[in-house]
Design a protein around this motif. Sequence first.
Motif, PDB file in Angstrom:
ATOM      1  N   LEU A 179     -19.577  -7.266 -39.957  1.00 20.91           N
ATOM      2  CA  LEU A 179     -19.301  -8.227 -39.475  1.00 20.91           C
ATOM      3  C   LEU A 179     -19.594  -8.780 -38.127  1.00 20.91           C
ATOM      4  N   ALA A 180     -19.575  -7.495 -37.277  1.00 22.55           N
ATOM      5  CA  ALA A 180     -20.016  -7.674 -35.965  1.00 22.55           C
ATOM      6  C   ALA A 180     -21.368  -8.106 -35.602  1.00 22.55           C
ATOM      7  N   ARG A 181     -22.343  -7.702 -36.666  1.00 25.17           N
ATOM      8  CA  ARG A 181     -23.729  -8.299 -36.628  1.00 25.17           C
ATOM      9  C   ARG A 181     -23.574  -9.773 -36.695  1.00 25.17           C
ATOM     10  N   GLU A 228     -24.100  -2.212 -28.457  1.00 20.24           N
ATOM     11  CA  GLU A 228     -25.536  -2.528 -28.618  1.00 20.24           C
ATOM     12  C   GLU A 228     -26.245  -3.677 -28.195  1.00 20.24           C
ATOM     13  N   ALA A 229     -25.571  -4.761 -28.646  1.00 22.44           N
ATOM     14  CA  ALA A 229     -25.994  -6.326 -28.558  1.00 22.44           C
ATOM     15  C   ALA A 229     -25.990  -6.591 -27.166  1.00 22.44           C
ATOM     16  N   ALA A 244     -15.590  -7.815 -26.053  1.00 19.65           N
ATOM     17  CA  ALA A 244     -14.203  -7.631 -26.527  1.00 19.65           C
ATOM     18  C   ALA A 244     -14.076  -8.793 -27.588  1.00 19.65           C
ATOM     19  N   ARG A 245     -14.782 -10.229 -27.223  1.00 16.10           N
ATOM     20  CA  ARG A 245     -14.485 -11.276 -28.280  1.00 16.10           C
ATOM     21  C   ARG A 245     -14.745 -10.840 -29.578  1.00 16.10           C
ATOM     22  N   VAL A 246     -15.988 -10.253 -29.638  1.00 18.07           N
ATOM     23  CA  VAL A 246     -16.575  -9.519 -31.040  1.00 18.07           C
ATOM     24  C   VAL A 246     -15.760  -8.801 -31.810  1.00 18.07           C
ATOM     25  N   VAL A 247     -15.108  -7.836 -30.933  1.00 21.98           N
ATOM     26  CA  VAL A 247     -14.259  -6.853 -31.367  1.00 21.98           C
ATOM     27  C   VAL A 247     -13.041  -7.444 -32.215  1.00 21.98           C
ATOM     28  N   GLU A 248     -12.301  -8.333 -31.365  1.00 24.89           N
ATOM     29  CA  GLU A 248     -11.018  -8.853 -31.582  1.00 24.89           C
ATOM     30  C   GLU A 248     -11.281  -9.748 -33.009  1.00 24.89           C
ATOM     31  N   ASN A 279     -17.123  -2.440 -31.921  1.00 21.88           N
ATOM     32  CA  ASN A 279     -17.236  -2.089 -30.212  1.00 21.88           C
ATOM     33  C   ASN A 279     -18.866  -1.614 -30.205  1.00 21.88           C
ATOM     34  N   GLU A 280     -19.232  -0.637 -31.107  1.00 16.46           N
ATOM     35  CA  GLU A 280     -20.662   0.110 -31.077  1.00 16.46           C
ATOM     36  C   GLU A 280     -21.754  -1.102 -31.076  1.00 16.46           C
TER      37      GLU A 280
END
Length: 385
Positions: free
Chosen positions: A375-377, A331-332, A344-348, A326-327
């Motif tokens: 992974l989020a990046r 930021e993005a 939310a899509r990225v987090v899930e 989420n962080e």
Amino acid sequence: MKTVSVLGSTGSIGCSTVDLLLQAPERFRVVALVGGRNVTLLAEQARALGAEYAVIADETLVGELETLLSGTSTQVSGGREAVIRAAGVPVDWTMAAITGAIGLEPALAAVRNGGCVALANKEALVCAGDVMLRAVHQAGATLLPVDSEHNAIFQSMADRQVDQVEKIVLTASGGPFRRASIEEMEKAPLEAALKHPTWSMGAKITIDSATMFNKGLELIEAARLFDMTEDRIGVIVHPQSVVHSMVQYTDGSIIAQLGSADMRIPIAHTLAWPKRMATNSPRLDLAAMSRLDFEEPDEVRFPALRLARESLRAGGAASAILSGANEIAVEAFLNRKIGFRDIARVVEDVMQSIGNQSADTLEQVLHWDEEARRLARARITARAA
């Protein structure tokens, strides 16, 4: 005199804490102030409060801080290790308000002193709940919740009859998109997401409020703070932000804490605890307000609540993974790289990719937090391609 340190003194919570300390100089002696990069403000705070130590997280700014504090007795240092050392200086009360996972080690250092730690860093309990609570128990420390919602529950449970609690209910403002459709949120610009209807907060927390990840993180934190299972923690949307949260007891009674939307109120409660102190916060005029509204949250439009509950039920590193991803996603969004609903899509996506992992030590927590960020990046880069 109560000795105090403020970790994150130049942030929103830190500035409110400094304001309260300046109002009652006869009651508090300031030992350490820790700031991030706002060297000018940190120096001003240190001079005004006569702090023994002033620490800037960005060590490239140490020279500038030394110049600004020349002629004072304040000792200056900077960098990650200096922050942790300052947090570990024994005091009666510490404000732990360094946001994000970077605040974990300083918060732990403060806890290990065995004093009172006013916790404004969500990640301390969200990411490293077991580690933090184990340290609290071993040191005989006292955790005092600063979040307005958790502080309201703490006050509503003042008689300590925890075994008589049926459930606790966190209130949520609903943020700027409380009435927005999914289609409207898909196209929501950054400027709209940053316009919180009732609270004045930093950018990250404001976006978390808009997505309701803030409430999801608070739900996880409440489970740790008050030893509650996920099914005994409710969330209700209350747009006026007057009722800050409530406790329902087994006899049907509901006890709530009310106040104006001013963070100085919960901060003052922890600063003076177990007594109280005067503040200049606005007083409520319920007659003028005339109505208080409550409604169920929509987990379809705000999937953050569902994801938070899933991580709490999963245990292990799930909450740390959620928080870290989420962080990076927030930021993005702040940098206009992804859309509002993409957070939310990225987090899930990250949560599903990593799966359930153990997090029994701080090293494991930090490992999975960093893996979630990596992974989020990657997911954000792929979306932009």
